[in-house]
Design a protein around this motif. Structure first.
Motif, PDB file in Angstrom:
ATOM      1  N   GLU A 192       1.753  10.134  17.396  1.00 38.42           N
ATOM      2  CA  GLU A 192       1.593   9.444  16.114  1.00 38.42           C
ATOM      3  C   GLU A 192       2.908   8.802  15.669  1.00 38.42           C
ATOM      4  O   GLU A 192       2.935   7.662  15.196  1.00 38.42           O
ATOM      5  N   SER A 193       4.001   9.543  15.824  1.00 40.50           N
ATOM      6  CA  SER A 193       5.310   9.040  15.433  1.00 40.50           C
ATOM      7  C   SER A 193       5.681   7.790  16.225  1.00 40.50           C
ATOM      8  O   SER A 193       6.250   6.837  15.682  1.00 40.50           O
ATOM      9  N   GLU A 194       5.325   7.778  17.502  1.00 43.14           N
ATOM     10  CA  GLU A 194       5.665   6.628  18.336  1.00 43.14           C
ATOM     11  C   GLU A 194       4.721   5.452  18.091  1.00 43.14           C
ATOM     12  O   GLU A 194       5.124   4.293  18.211  1.00 43.14           O
ATOM     13  N   ILE A 195       3.495   5.733  17.721  1.00 45.61           N
ATOM     14  CA  ILE A 195       2.576   4.656  17.334  1.00 45.61           C
ATOM     15  C   ILE A 195       3.088   3.989  16.060  1.00 45.61           C
ATOM     16  O   ILE A 195       2.974   2.767  15.899  1.00 45.61           O
ATOM     17  N   ALA A 196       3.653   4.773  15.165  1.00 42.86           N
ATOM     18  CA  ALA A 196       4.228   4.200  13.940  1.00 42.86           C
ATOM     19  C   ALA A 196       5.305   3.171  14.275  1.00 42.86           C
ATOM     20  O   ALA A 196       5.425   2.136  13.601  1.00 42.86           O
ATOM     21  N   LYS A 197       6.069   3.434  15.327  1.00 41.87           N
ATOM     22  CA  LYS A 197       7.099   2.475  15.763  1.00 41.87           C
ATOM     23  C   LYS A 197       6.460   1.204  16.320  1.00 41.87           C
ATOM     24  O   LYS A 197       6.974   0.102  16.129  1.00 41.87           O
ATOM     25  N   LEU A 198       5.341   1.360  17.027  1.00 43.72           N
ATOM     26  CA  LEU A 198       4.626   0.187  17.529  1.00 43.72           C
ATOM     27  C   LEU A 198       4.151  -0.693  16.373  1.00 43.72           C
ATOM     28  O   LEU A 198       4.307  -1.917  16.398  1.00 43.72           O
TER      29      LEU A 198
END
Length: 211
Positions: A192-198
């Motif tokens: 989820e945290s890395e999707i937020a960066k996307l």
């Protein structure tokens, strides 16, 4: 895990063609079930069977954070997620349900299309991970098929764990067991945290400026 964008040899027309060839999540699950029924390789059948159960579990248990819901709600532009995958891929089984859930809640701002790695070697070879064809690999594009970011094959914490386990002869052969235990404990929070960066990168780009 990589979330950056870099110069890739593929053209916008190539990405548009891959998206047209791509399938949705439900069709992917249907083809996965058909693959399980007819695949002659016993080991592959075992992987597919496990992955179906993992996907079902993630579908039932994943709870998106309020922060990410708000971020997706405020997404400014149409965004494509083009994902390289295969039915036997364990990491895909842990992540595709999450990408699909977020795509579905985006009110069509995010559209996800899946393509099979082994059917598209030229696309896969443009997005290698340490010179390997690791999947899943997500390529994020804007409405004009400009690449705004890419991700994969797993969250960075999991990637470090796999690297550590594979480097140790005592755990190299069974690293997948530890990896999926990590996924179960993490509950997709690292993803989820890395999707937020996307999503953040998607909002940085101006599609009409790049078209």
């Amino acid at each position: 895990m990589e979330t950056g964008a870099e110069i890739i040899t593929l053209k916008k027309a190539d990405y548009e063609r891959y998206l047209q060839k791509g399938i949705g999540y439900n069709q992917y699950k249907q083809q996965m079930a058909e693959d399980l029924a007819v695949n002659a390789d016993f080991n592959i059948k075992e992987y597919i069977n496990l992955n179906q159960r993992r996907m079902y579990r993630v579908e039932k248990t994943f709870e998106v954070s309020a922060e990410l819901v708000e971020q997706i709600k405020n997404l400014k532009h149409k965004t494509w997620w083009l994902i390289l995958t295969e039915h036997w891929c364990g990491d895909a089984s842990q992540t595709l349900p999450v990408f699909n859930a977020l795509s579905e809640m985006s009110n069509s701002k995010i559209e996800m299309k899946l393509v099979y790695r082994d059917q598209h070697p030229e696309l896969m070879d443009a997005y290698l991970t340490n010179e390997t064809r690791s999947i899943p690999k997500l390529i994020q594009l804007d409405e004009h098929f400009n690449v705004t970011a890419f991700w994969g094959p797993r969250p960075s914490v999991a990637q470090q764990l796999v690297k550590q386990l594979k480097s140790n002869p005592a755990t190299a052969a069974t690293y997948a067991n530890e990896l999926h235990l990590w996924y179960a404990k993490d509950k997709q929070k690292s993803l989820e945290s890395e999707i937020a960066k996307l999503i953040y990168r998607a909002n940085l780009f101006c599609p009409d400026c790049l078209s």
